[in-house]
Design an enzyme around this catalytic site. Sequence first.
Site, PDB file in Angstrom:
ATOM      1  CB  SER A 144      -0.860   0.001   1.266  1.00 25.33           C
ATOM      2  OG  SER A 144      -1.566   1.221   1.416  1.00 25.33           O
ATOM      3  CE1 TYR A 157      -3.868  -1.905   5.905  1.00 23.11           C
ATOM      4  CE2 TYR A 157      -3.419   0.354   5.206  1.00 23.11           C
ATOM      5  CZ  TYR A 157      -3.727  -0.963   4.899  1.00 23.11           C
ATOM      6  OH  TYR A 157      -3.878  -1.345   3.581  1.00 23.11           O
TER       7      TYR A 157
END
Length: 258
Positions: A144, A157
């Site tokens: 990501s 995260y």
Amino acid sequence: MNRVRNKRILITGASSGIGAACARRFAAEGAELVLWARREDRLEALSEELRRAAGVAVLTAHVDVRDREAVQAEAEELRVEGLVPVVLINNAGLASGLEPLQEGDPDDWDRMIDTNVKGLLYVSRAFLPEMIRLGRGHVVNVGSTAGHMVYPRGNVYNASKYAVRALTEGMNVDLAGTPIRVSSVDPGFVRTEFSLVRFHGDQERADAVYRGFQPLRAEDVADAIHYVVSAPPHVNVFDLVLVPTAQRNVYVVDRRDD
Ligand code: NDP
Ligand code: 8X3
């Protein structure tokens, strides 16, 4: 040139979003698929759709990537049946919560670290020795932009996706001298069930994430993964970062009023 036809591709987290889009994209190109996720009903509906639309072989299995023994057992079954994947797409992952670290819920942290980091490790560990033995293989980790730049309240995260980036590098160096390739595909905002999961089912909060700009579609990411997997064997795409045109980094997003 079609380099995926008749290749066996295993996709984790294939019941939704990017994983399901990859399954559709690769089925359309004639790949054989192995689809893993926890929601079996969804996997079955998808495999039925793909068999009808593309006539390809699809195997599905209920696998929670956090369950090391289940991962090993499923991988062993594939090995025994001579069905070791040529391409492994480590896509299963999630964000859970968006709180400052000092207010974070450790259950959310466990969920993210156990899935995004340890799950990816368990699945990779289960297949890499056999890929090496067979002298072929490509691992694609879905990272990501959150693994390139930390954002407020992204803490764990972000850490999990930084770890994915480190593991892509680590796998590559440890696999030096073998033909096995390891790539990372790192998207920015993609409209999937990701935000619904992050906000524990709060649809309004999830919708707000994508308000006022055109996010990536899961199909856009599947296109990128298809490109990576289709590169000739001497080309290893190390890290492919893609963002919506309206998003220039994790902060700079050109949002307009509806
Ligand atoms: P979705 O929520 O739509 O899909 C996530 C998939 O992961 C589902 O199929 C889910 O299946 C699966 N999954 C979650 N936990 C587990 C588990 N323990 N075991 C097996 N499968 C699991 O989100 P996306 O498609 O967006 O997410 C896919 C990947 O893309 C993730 O790694 C995410 O971090 C990454 N990503 C997403 C971005 C976005 O903006 N959407 C941007 C950048 C990266 P099930 O619940 O049935 O098990
Ligand atoms: C998902 C993208 O920016 O919501 O990895 O963290 S973001």
